[in-house]
Write a protein that holds these residues in place. Structure first.
Motif, PDB file in Angstrom:
ATOM      1  N   VAL A  72      10.883   5.769  11.900  1.00  0.00           N
ATOM      2  CA  VAL A  72       9.811   4.822  11.589  1.00  0.00           C
ATOM      3  C   VAL A  72       8.486   5.580  11.648  1.00  0.00           C
ATOM      4  N   VAL A  73       7.720   5.534  10.554  1.00  0.00           N
ATOM      5  CA  VAL A  73       6.417   6.200  10.468  1.00  0.00           C
ATOM      6  C   VAL A  73       5.378   5.136  10.135  1.00  0.00           C
ATOM      7  N   ASP A  74       4.352   5.017  10.985  1.00  0.00           N
ATOM      8  CA  ASP A  74       3.258   4.077  10.781  1.00  0.00           C
ATOM      9  C   ASP A  74       2.008   4.842  10.370  1.00  0.00           C
ATOM     10  N   LEU A  75       1.431   4.476   9.223  1.00  0.00           N
ATOM     11  CA  LEU A  75       0.215   5.099   8.705  1.00  0.00           C
ATOM     12  C   LEU A  75      -0.949   4.169   9.024  1.00  0.00           C
ATOM     13  N   ALA A  76      -1.835   4.599   9.932  1.00  0.00           N
ATOM     14  CA  ALA A  76      -2.966   3.777  10.362  1.00  0.00           C
ATOM     15  C   ALA A  76      -4.142   3.983   9.421  1.00  0.00           C
ATOM     16  N   GLY A  77      -4.840   2.895   9.127  1.00  0.00           N
ATOM     17  CA  GLY A  77      -5.994   2.953   8.234  1.00  0.00           C
ATOM     18  C   GLY A  77      -5.606   3.035   6.785  1.00  0.00           C
ATOM     19  N   ALA A  78      -4.442   2.465   6.416  1.00  0.00           N
ATOM     20  CA  ALA A  78      -3.951   2.570   5.052  1.00  0.00           C
ATOM     21  C   ALA A  78      -3.602   1.194   4.513  1.00  0.00           C
ATOM     22  N   THR A  79      -3.704   1.076   3.199  1.00  0.00           N
ATOM     23  CA  THR A  79      -3.308  -0.129   2.481  1.00  0.00           C
ATOM     24  C   THR A  79      -2.194   0.238   1.522  1.00  0.00           C
ATOM     25  N   LEU A  80      -1.165  -0.598   1.435  1.00  0.00           N
ATOM     26  CA  LEU A  80      -0.032  -0.329   0.562  1.00  0.00           C
ATOM     27  C   LEU A  80      -0.418  -0.624  -0.874  1.00  0.00           C
ATOM     28  N   GLY A  81      -0.438   0.412  -1.694  1.00  0.00           N
ATOM     29  CA  GLY A  81      -0.759   0.247  -3.100  1.00  0.00           C
ATOM     30  C   GLY A  81       0.457   0.004  -3.954  1.00  0.00           C
ATOM     31  N   LEU A  82       1.640  -0.147  -3.335  1.00  0.00           N
ATOM     32  CA  LEU A  82       2.874  -0.420  -4.055  1.00  0.00           C
ATOM     33  C   LEU A  82       3.285  -1.861  -3.799  1.00  0.00           C
ATOM     34  N   ARG A  83       4.250  -2.316  -4.578  1.00  0.00           N
ATOM     35  CA  ARG A  83       4.762  -3.660  -4.359  1.00  0.00           C
ATOM     36  C   ARG A  83       5.534  -3.679  -3.048  1.00  0.00           C
ATOM     37  N   ASP A  84       5.174  -4.584  -2.156  1.00  0.00           N
ATOM     38  CA  ASP A  84       5.807  -4.677  -0.839  1.00  0.00           C
ATOM     39  C   ASP A  84       7.261  -5.099  -1.006  1.00  0.00           C
ATOM     40  N   GLY A  85       8.171  -4.265  -0.490  1.00  0.00           N
ATOM     41  CA  GLY A  85       9.582  -4.619  -0.616  1.00  0.00           C
ATOM     42  C   GLY A  85      10.464  -3.406  -0.433  1.00  0.00           C
ATOM     43  N   ASP A  86      11.656  -3.476  -1.046  1.00  0.00           N
ATOM     44  CA  ASP A  86      12.666  -2.428  -0.911  1.00  0.00           C
ATOM     45  C   ASP A  86      13.116  -2.046  -2.304  1.00  0.00           C
ATOM     46  N   ALA A  87      12.455  -1.036  -2.882  1.00  0.00           N
ATOM     47  CA  ALA A  87      12.761  -0.617  -4.249  1.00  0.00           C
ATOM     48  C   ALA A  87      13.700   0.571  -4.296  1.00  0.00           C
ATOM     49  N   TYR A  88      14.182   1.034  -3.166  1.00  0.00           N
ATOM     50  CA  TYR A  88      15.065   2.216  -3.164  1.00  0.00           C
ATOM     51  C   TYR A  88      16.375   1.868  -3.857  1.00  0.00           C
ATOM     52  N   ASP A  89      16.927   2.835  -4.610  1.00  0.00           N
ATOM     53  CA  ASP A  89      18.112   2.568  -5.421  1.00  0.00           C
ATOM     54  C   ASP A  89      19.417   2.588  -4.636  1.00  0.00           C
ATOM     55  N   GLY A  90      19.371   2.893  -3.330  1.00  0.00           N
ATOM     56  CA  GLY A  90      20.577   2.863  -2.512  1.00  0.00           C
ATOM     57  C   GLY A  90      21.451   4.100  -2.601  1.00  0.00           C
ATOM     58  N   VAL A  91      21.030   5.139  -3.323  1.00  0.00           N
ATOM     59  CA  VAL A  91      21.806   6.376  -3.441  1.00  0.00           C
ATOM     60  C   VAL A  91      21.540   7.243  -2.216  1.00  0.00           C
TER      61      VAL A  91
END
Length: 653
Positions: A72-91
């Motif tokens: 688990v990596v937490d980036l402080a002072g950042a805003t998510l510019g991607l769509r919030d969710g789970d887009a990984y393809d599962g490979v």
């Protein structure tokens, strides 16, 4: 989240109005100055890199979870510019099986990497990229990316510096009831300069949310109320809990901070089966434990013996001690008072028991419910697979014997007059004569000539010379012998044995020994002596007990024996010539140790002949028989241990 912050602010105001004056380091959230614009997984030699591209400056914290294994990596002072969710393809890429990302809080972006097994990892922040490198992966894979990766997605970090300690641990999302009261002071904030954080092995720590707070003469009831509000747990202090608390807690898990603060003020903390936290004195908690019903848990063992683990777990059972040891020790068992100055020890009996089942190799632990998890964990920590040690020995026995014999014998006589009987005399019928005559030479009697009756046994050379001396025949016999015997015995036993276990190899013969008790005949109906028979092992005997040290050396306790049996014609019956070595050595893995070397030399010289003449130089051998026997025995023992690692096959050749 706004309601949570309002509740925390209200609690702080309430504590200040009461007079406890808790002081906290607080800071208003600042606008985010960085945006996460892409996320990708790229292959590297022996690793897989998760690259988080950030437009701006961020700081980060990281920690791991188990079941399943996660980073688990937490980036402080950042805003998510991607769509919030789970887009990984599962490979599955290297050791990575899944990646999730979200706007964890208003100022923190969280990236969760799911692994197939525990892996070492490294987190770096340089050139607008936060790179998580997962070690121990093998095989190539196709990269994966989401967002605006740009030309730098595959670029390796240019600045890497290892740090001795990992970043502070951030609690997982499931246990994050409310945010900590305040971040760490500005002086302890992470620098934004390019730096790499190397994950190091740390002791298991609490994953509960962390707290930073100060108290100065705050009522203990208010302190417990704050912990209850922060943790959203029910905390019940007993009527014995009172006083004021002065403490300063900086970035500690709330459960660790609660127990430490209570212990420092003379109280202890327990959790009942329903999850309620109870604070009371040590004596009251001990008395409470004495009334808790016992439960039983069974632990199946794979490698350790249940009987051995039972004794070690029994020493850790919950014990009940009298609440007033002085009163319990005032009177002995008989009721008479103790003499002045006598100190009587107090025995604290264990509440539970531990039983061992040797058939299923399991132990059953009976104790209070709060102690069972630790006892089970301790029992399983003892159930470790022990490494094996392959032991090769070489026993060399060389026995050399040399026999030299030289002798002269004389015979003087005629058919009717003779003394020595080397040459048989026959009578008129052809039978050997038994009447020994006496030889007369000039009226002088000769009692014996040379060493007529002594011979060289099994002589290889026999010469005879005969001449006439008047009416007598003078015969001379020369006998000589030289024998060399060589016995070379080499035994090479080899075996594999578990660590701290004993291996015994024997090659030889069991000899029966009969002992006759003649005195037992008096009490026997048959008046026959009583005989007892015991067996004695002879031959090559090797006994080894290896112990592997922490630095992969092998400490061995060795007994090596080479024995034989020689039967005797007298009452002794038999004797057992034995060469043995008892030793304890420390050798490296694969190193050959010389356990013992024994050289035994025996020289026996016998000489018989005519007095005075046999001692003459050079010609003294003409008047006697000389036998010389020399025996030389060499015993050499070599032992080579080799540690068998997981996946290796023992070599017993």
């Amino acid at each position: 989240m706004s309601q949570t912050r309002t509740l925390a602010s209200a609690m702080l105001a309430a504590f200040g109005a009461i007079g406890g004056r808790p002081s906290m380091v607080s800071a208003l959230p600042t606008p985010n100055d960085a945006t996460v614009i892409s996320l990708s997984v790229v292959p590297r030699t022996g690793r897989a890199d998760v690259v988080v591209r950030v437009d701006g400056s961020v700081t980060f914290k990281h920690f791991t979870l188990t079941k399943p294994d996660k980073i688990v990596v937490d980036l402080a002072g950042a805003t998510l510019g991607l769509r919030d969710g789970d887009a990984y393809d599962g490979v599955a890429r290297g050791g990575i099986t899944r990646i999730r990302y979200s706007q964890f809080t208003r100022t923190v972006v969280r990236v969760v990497i799911t692994l197939d097994a525990p892996h070492e990892y490294e987190v770096t922040n340089a050139n607008g990229e936060v790179r998580i490198s997962v070690d121990g992966t093998s095989g190539a894979f196709e990269p994966w990316a989401i967002g605006n990766t740009g030309p730098r997605a595959d670029a390796a970090p240019k600045h890497e510096a290892e740090v001795a300690q990992a970043a502070p641990v951030e609690p997982p999302a499931a246990s994050r009831a409310i945010e900590p009261f305040a971040p760490a002071p500005a002086s302890r904030a992470l620098e934004t300069a390019p730096v790499a954080f190397k994950r190091v092995a740390l002791p298991q720590q609490s994953q509960e949310p962390r707290i930073t707070i100060n108290w100065e003469n705050a009522p203990i009831a208010d302190v417990l109320g704050m912990f209850a509000t922060y943790s959203r747990r029910t905390i019940l202090p007993s009527k014995n809990v009172s006083g004021a608390v002065t403490a300063s807690i900086i970035d500690q898990p709330w459960d660790v901070a609660l127990r430490s603060v209570m212990n420092a003020n003379g109280y202890d903390v327990i959790v009942d089966p329903s999850g309620i936290i109870i604070v009371d004195t040590f004596e009251a908690i001990a008395a409470r434990q004495a009334t808790v019903p016992l439960t039983t848990a069974t632990v199946r063992l794979n490698y350790s013996r249940a009987a051995a683990v039972k004794d070690m777990v029994s020493a850790r059972l919950t014990r009940f001690c009298p609440q007033n040891p002085q009163q319990a020790a005032a009177q002995p068992a008989g009721g008479a008072p103790l003499p002045p100055g006598t100190v009587q020890s107090i025995t604290c009996p264990a509440r539970g028991t531990v039983t061992a089942d040797t058939i299923t190799n399991a132990i059953s632990i009976t104790d209070v419910p709060s102690a069972l998890p630790e006892l089970e964990k301790y029992a399983r920590s003892l159930d470790l697979r022990q490494p094996q040690v392959n032991i090769k020995a070489k026993i060399i026995l060389v026995d050399r014997s040399t026999l030299e014999g030289l002798g002269l014998r004389y015979d003087l006589g005629s058919q009717n007059q003779f003394f020595n009987d080397i040459i048989p005399r026959l009578d008129s019928t052809g039978k050997p004569r038994t009447d020994a005559g006496q030889i007369e030479l000039g009226g002088n009697a000769v009692a014996a000539i040379a060493n007529a009756s002594a011979r060289v046994p099994g002589a290889a050379l026999q010469l005879v010379y005969s001449t006439a001396m008047g009416n007598y025949d003078f015969s001379t016999f020369l006998e000589a012998l030289q024998t060399n015997t060589l016995l070379d015995v080499q035994a090479e036993p080899s075996t594999s044995v578990l660590n701290n276990r004993t291996a015994n190899l024997t090659a030889g013969t069991q000899v029966p020994i009969r002992v006759i008790d003649a005195n037992a005949a008096a009490g026997n109906v048959s008046n026959a002596p009583r005989a007892q028979v015991s067996m004695r092992q002879t031959g090559i005997i090797l006994t080894v007990t290896p112990q592997i040290t922490a630095n992969r050396q092998v400490q061995m306790k060795v007994h090596v024996e080479n024995s034989d049996v020689q039967f005797q014609a007298n009452d002794v019956g038999a004797v057992f010539p034995t060469q043995q070595v008892d030793n304890e050595v420390l050798v490296a893995d694969g190193e050959t140790a010389v356990m013992g070397g024994l050289t035994q030399t025996t020289v026996s010289v016998s000489r018989s002949g005519i007095p005075v003449l046999v001692d003459l130089p050079i010609i003294g051998r003409l008047f006697g028989v000389t036998n010389r026997v020399e025996t030389k025995r060499d015993l050499l023992i070599l032992i080579t241990p080799h540690i068998i690692d997981d996946g290796q096959q023992p070599d017993n050749r």
